[in-house]
Design a protein around this motif. Structure first.
Motif, short mmCIF file in Angstrom:
data_model
loop_
_atom_site.label_atom_id
_atom_site.label_comp_id
_atom_site.label_asym_id
_atom_site.label_seq_id
_atom_site.Cartn_x
_atom_site.Cartn_y
_atom_site.Cartn_z
N THR A 74 0.84 -1.20 0.00
CA THR A 74 0.00 0.00 0.00
C THR A 74 0.88 1.25 0.00
O THR A 74 0.53 2.26 -0.60
CB THR A 74 -0.92 0.02 1.25
OG1 THR A 74 -1.31 -1.31 1.54
CG2 THR A 74 -2.13 0.88 1.03
N SER A 75 2.03 1.14 0.67
CA SER A 75 2.94 2.29 0.75
C SER A 75 3.48 2.68 -0.62
O SER A 75 3.83 3.84 -0.84
CB SER A 75 4.11 1.97 1.68
OG SER A 75 3.64 1.64 2.97
N VAL A 76 3.58 1.71 -1.54
CA VAL A 76 4.06 2.01 -2.90
C VAL A 76 2.95 1.71 -3.92
O VAL A 76 3.22 1.32 -5.06
CB VAL A 76 5.35 1.21 -3.24
CG1 VAL A 76 6.50 1.66 -2.37
CG2 VAL A 76 5.14 -0.31 -3.08
N GLY A 77 1.70 1.91 -3.50
CA GLY A 77 0.56 1.44 -4.29
C GLY A 77 0.21 2.27 -5.51
O GLY A 77 -0.66 1.88 -6.29
N SER A 78 0.85 3.44 -5.69
CA SER A 78 0.54 4.28 -6.87
C SER A 78 1.79 5.12 -7.15
O SER A 78 2.66 5.26 -6.27
CB SER A 78 -0.62 5.22 -6.52
OG SER A 78 -0.22 6.09 -5.48
N PRO A 79 1.87 5.71 -8.34
CA PRO A 79 3.04 6.56 -8.63
C PRO A 79 3.19 7.68 -7.58
O PRO A 79 4.31 7.97 -7.15
CB PRO A 79 2.72 7.12 -10.02
CG PRO A 79 1.86 6.07 -10.64
CD PRO A 79 1.02 5.52 -9.53
#
Ligand code: ADP
Ligand code: ASP
Ligand code: MG
Length: 405
Positions: free
Chosen positions: A11-16
């Motif tokens: 979730t911490s790296v879930g989008s740009p």
């Protein structure tokens, strides 16, 4: 320069935009004068999507090929995060597990890290790079890609931190620490500033997925300073520190409650003496890598029943073995009960306080919650119940043992 290992979950790296945020956080640590190794999970949902893709091709895919597929998720996130760092003027290099020297055994889908050859990571750190390593994956002695089981990036991070003798291993996730119970299930759960290693190990093993159990084991073996923090808040919380010192006597017997869903209860009617069936059946299940959790048996003049629980992922393998035992007349019948939850109360204080079992059973009875099986250990008591009863059990037990804010 001290090395800090940071792990960022899906979730911490879930989008740009989340990846950009994480890059800023890493830069802040780097600017404090630390050498930084970052372990990253696949972007939220990616590993599930890959599992789903595999099952569309084969319901029971080749374990080797499944690992080859699942490892792809982390390749995406390490490269994107390194790009975000480089764009900001910080040198960074992404490494897949084999490039980072992570050697595992060859048990596909649940491989264990055997050793880490840190040479490449150390060279990159000496050159001032932020080293961004793919979590969850490894390489066996024949060069095959392996994965460490769901949630395995936690274990990658702790193993790397131990191998590099890092100052601290920081697990950044979507909650700001370890709570008395899953704060997404019970909103009144309280954040713990500290939790003992033993309690954290029991919590993780009993379903608190905030840390993969093996990561806690690794941390304990190496006394690695380990902290759980949020990547969503800007440094306004110290998170939760895992402690190794022996604790002073606890005021409260229970520190936390954990829950494991998707448990399956097998009830088997033996045609052999129970002791013989137990030995033969559990040996077969172990051979097929099926993990047994809770066990109970009843032997009387009328019946010889053996009950045990397994995780849903092992259902097909366990059923195949039971069918085989029926066909060769070692058991007369078996039955499985699905959609069960194991709710566990955990606390070092249970060593010195009695009455926890009485409190748990009275609370569950007041709520009319049926109990199917019970197991106990030195600092935990686990109760198997219908999945639909678990939330009520957790909130009632949270109140009963004063684990709320
Ligand atoms: P990540 O993707 O960062 O690895 P996970 O989803 O694996 O994150 O783990 C974090 C989740 O663990 C939280 O969102 C929370 O729902 C769950 N969790 C379960 N038990 C606890 C607990 N006792 N304290 C904090 N979080 C918990
Ligand atoms: N990407 C893997 C998973 O979803 C590993 C991890 O997130 O730790 O399980
Ligand atoms: Mg996780």
């Amino acid at each position: 320069m001290a090395i800090v290992v940071q792990k960022y979950g899906g979730t911490s790296v879930g989008s740009p935009s989340r990846i950009e945020k994480v890059a800023e956080q890493i830069i802040a640590t780097k600017n404090q004068g630390h050498s930084v190794v970052v372990v990253v999970s696949a972007m939220a949902g990616d590993t599930n999507r890959l599992v789903d893709l595999a099952s569309q091709v084969d319901q029971n895919p080749s374990p080797r090929e499944l690992d080859m597929l699942l490892a792809a998720g982390e390749q995406v996130s390490i490269s994107l995060l390194s790009m975000a760092l480089i764009k900001r003027g910080y040198s960074a290099i992404s490494l897949l597990a084999h490039q980072a020297g992570i050697h595992t055994n060859n048990r596909f889908n649940k491989a264990r890290i055997k050793d880490i050859d840190t040479r490449r990571m150390l060279i990159e750190l000496q050159q001032g790079h932020v080293v961004v390593v793919a979590g969850f994956q490894g390489m066996d002695s024949e060069g095959n890609v392996t994965t460490l089981g769901r949630g395995g990036s936690d274990t990658t991070a702790v193993a790397i931190a131990s191998a590099l003798h890092a100052k601290e291993c920081q697990i950044f996730t979507d909650v700001d620490g370890v709570y008395t119970t899953d704060p997404r299930i019970e909103a009144s759960a309280k954040k713990l500033d500290h939790v003992s290693f033993e309690e954290m190990l029991e919590m993780a093993s009993c379903g608190a997925k905030v840390l993969q159990p093996r990561s806690v084991e690794f941390a304990g073996q190496n006394k690695m300073p380990l902290r759980v923090l949020s990547s969503f808040t800007d440094g306004d919380s110290d998170g939760t520190q895992i402690c190794y010192e022996p604790e002073v006597d606890r005021q409260h017997p229970v520190t936390a409650i954990a829950c494991q869903d998707d448990e399956i209860l097998f009830s088997v009617k033996s045609m052999l003496p129970l002791s013989e069936l137990r030995t033969r059946l559990f040996a077969e299940l172990a051979e097929a890598d099926v993990e047994i959790d809770m066990i109970s048996h009843q032997a009387s003049a009328q019946s010889k029943d053996l009950n045990f629980t397994i995780a849903r992922k092992d259902l097909v393998a366990a059923e195949d073995i039971c069918k085989e035992f029926v066909s060769v007349k070692l058991i007369s019948a078996y039955h499985c009960l699905k959609q069960l939850s194991k709710v566990s109360v955990i606390g070092n204080g249970m060593r010195s306080h009695c009455g926890v079992a009485a409190g748990v059973f009275a609370t569950l009875q007041q709520q009319a919650i049926d109990v199917f099986l019970v197991s106990t250990a030195e600092i935990k008591l686990s109760v198997l119940m219908k999945q639909c009863d678990a939330r009520l059990a957790i909130s009632s037990l949270t109140k009963k043992f004063n684990l709320n804010d």
